[in-house]
Design an enzyme around this catalytic site. Structure first.
Site, short mmCIF file in Angstrom:
data_model
loop_
_atom_site.label_atom_id
_atom_site.label_comp_id
_atom_site.label_asym_id
_atom_site.label_seq_id
_atom_site.Cartn_x
_atom_site.Cartn_y
_atom_site.Cartn_z
N CYS A 48 -14.08 -14.60 -33.31
CA CYS A 48 -13.11 -14.41 -32.21
C CYS A 48 -13.64 -14.72 -30.82
O CYS A 48 -13.00 -15.45 -30.05
CB CYS A 48 -12.60 -12.98 -32.17
SG CYS A 48 -12.79 -12.02 -33.65
N GLU A 184 -6.64 -23.13 -35.01
CA GLU A 184 -7.33 -22.89 -33.75
C GLU A 184 -8.36 -23.98 -33.46
O GLU A 184 -8.45 -24.49 -32.33
CB GLU A 184 -8.00 -21.51 -33.77
CG GLU A 184 -6.96 -20.39 -33.72
CD GLU A 184 -7.55 -18.99 -33.72
OE1 GLU A 184 -6.82 -18.06 -33.37
OE2 GLU A 184 -8.73 -18.81 -34.08
#
Ligand code: NDP
Length: 453
Positions: A48, A184
């Site tokens: 993350c 992503e």
């Protein structure tokens, strides 16, 4: 009472393990934590946090382009991959230290090395052969990239782990998968100037998300020049020098400089000694736990991705806290695994909480769908063909909002607050009586008046 070396032995110093260790220590438990790699776990070290830093970096391309529409003239911007990676690495090192300090401050002892379970109350440190007994053992080892799919030349594919330390930015990249990580990284690489191809086996990216968002992100990606190839898989990858020749299931072929596989993660239970210690494992070798994160061996618990419940960092932290409260704080706490706000840091970003329209239709016969799609104000001068999509799903019988979905800038930030509203049981009338903040994109949440379906 039998005597143990420690009250709690945690295996894995990721987000969940560190939280559990700190809270248990604060309750007065004697705690040791073993970590074989880096403190902070996947999220901090190779997930993350560094990912979001790369996402920020990738978005400057659009900003430079847009600036001209507002009258700015700057020279042609250039991008240096090594600067980004070095600065990202130093930030991650800083965070790792914060985690170490927090563990130490709480009084938990960190063991840098692998630990293996040897029985209900025993772990062994393979490097030294030391045995440590514990009243409770907590497995918090997280996950790792899975080794699917199998195809000829699979060994040429890297996982998200390697993406954070590539020596150079590839000129071309092919990414396998249609989940969070694939989507992503496709956005990151494309934003940084890589010619990017996304190969996904299903009909639309991001299975499980609302269909409008899935199609919206595909369109936005194609508009950005990302090649989104659906309903296809990689059949083989052949390496010729530095170049990879990729052959897809329909027989088509293309060349690339980097192949990344992001086809899911699996619980990291390998070689942990769990099965031999009698701990029941389920699909993908995930540790099976009850609602208090307890395994079938009463002294062994597991939290986070290693249990393959909801594989999100905030959930691992929640589970770690609940475990410590239950076992060391005399406050039995169950974790609610429903109503989870989440974001995909694609560009444009995707934020979601509650039911998708398809699921809500099944659950609520009187479903009302409110939808707003518009060009954001900023894009009017920049000329960018950007759209924002927002959806509110309301149960007509109770007026309760049962889902909120957004595709567009700051969707992750907005959905955090929408999550609070849904957790409070907000109704559409609550949204309607709230005054708009003008001009913002978020005001659309309170100005949608007529259901589209
Ligand atoms: P996901 O489970 O989200 O996605 C895996 C993707 O790979 C899916 O599109 C899946 O297809 C596809 N896939 C699986 N097996 C194969 C196969 N054999 N051949 C071809 N394609 C395959 O996993 P990720 O790796 O993207 O991420 C792992 C987890 O990490 C996520 O579930 C999420 O919980 C977490 N995460 C969260 C983030 C966030 O909160 N922003 C960011 C990154 C990760 P199909 O859909 O058809 O099964």
């Amino acid at each position: 009472m039998p005597q143990f070396d420690v009250d709690l032995f945690v295996i894995g110093a990721g987000s969940g393990g560190v939280r559990a260790a700190r809270i248990a220590a604060q309750y007065g438990a004697k705690v040791k934590v073993a970590e074989e790699y880096r403190v902070g776990g996947t999220c901090v070290v190779r997930g993350c946090v560094p990912k979001k830093l790369l996402v920020y970096a990738s978005r400057y391309a659009d900003e430079f382009e847009d600036a001209a529409g507002f009258g700015w003239q700057a020279g042609t911007p250039t991008f240096d991959w090594n600067t980004l990676i070095a600065r990202k690495d130093s930030e991650i090192a800083r965070l790792e230290n914060v985690y170490r300090t927090n563990l130490a401050k709480a009084g938990a002892e960190l063991i840098e090395g692998r630990a293996v379970v040897e029985g209900p109350h025993t772990v062994v440190l393979p490097t030294t052969g030391e045995r440590i007994t514990a009243r409770v053992i907590l497995i918090a080892t997280g996950g790792r990239p899975g080794d699917q799919p199998h195809f000829a030349g699979r060994e040429h594919a890297v996982s998200s782990n390697e993406m954070f330390h590539l020596e150079r930015r590839p000129a071309r990249a092919t990414i396998i998968g249609g989940g969070y990580i694939a989507v992503e990284f496709a956005g990151i690489l494309a934003g940084l100037g890589t010619q990017t191809t996304l190969v996904y086996r299903g009909p639309h990216l991001l299975r499980g998300f609302d269909d409008d968002l899935r199609e919206g992100v595909e369109k936005a990606y194609r508009d950005k020049g990302i090649e989104v190839i659906l309903n296809r898989t990689v059949e083989r990858a052949d390496k010729h020098g530095d170049i990879l020749h990729i052959t897809l299931s329909d027989g088509s072929a293309h060349e690339t400089d980097l192949l990344m596989s992001a086809a899911g993660r699996v619980p990291y239970t390998q070689g942990l000694g769990l099965a031999a210690s009698g701990v029941a494992l389920g699909a993908k070798d995930a540790v099976i736990v009850d609602e208090f994160s307890r395994t079938n061996v009463p002294s062994i618990y597991a939290i986070g991705d290693v249990t393959d419940r909801v594989n999100l960092t905030p959930m691992a932290i929640r589970e770690g806290q609940a475990f410590a409260d239950s076992v060391f704080g005399e406050r039995p706490t169950r974790v609610d695994h429903t109503l989870i706000p989440t974001a995909v840091f694609s560009t444009p970003e995707l934020g979601t909480v509650g039911l998708t329209e398809a699921d809500a239709r099944r659950a609520y016969p009187d479903l009302q769908v409110y939808r707003a799609e518009f060009r954001p104000l900023k894009a009017t001068l920049s000329g960018r063909a950007e759209r924002v999509l927002m959806k509110l799903l309301v149960d007509g019988a109770t007026d309760k909002v049962v889902g909120a979905h957004m595709l567009g800038e700051s969707a992750g930030e907005q959905v955090q607050l929408l999550g609070v509203l849904l957790a409070m049981g907000a109704t559409k009338a609550d949204f309607d009586r709230t005054l708009a903040v003008h001009p913002t994109a978020a005001e659309e949440w309170v100005t949608m008046r007529t259901p589209v379906a």
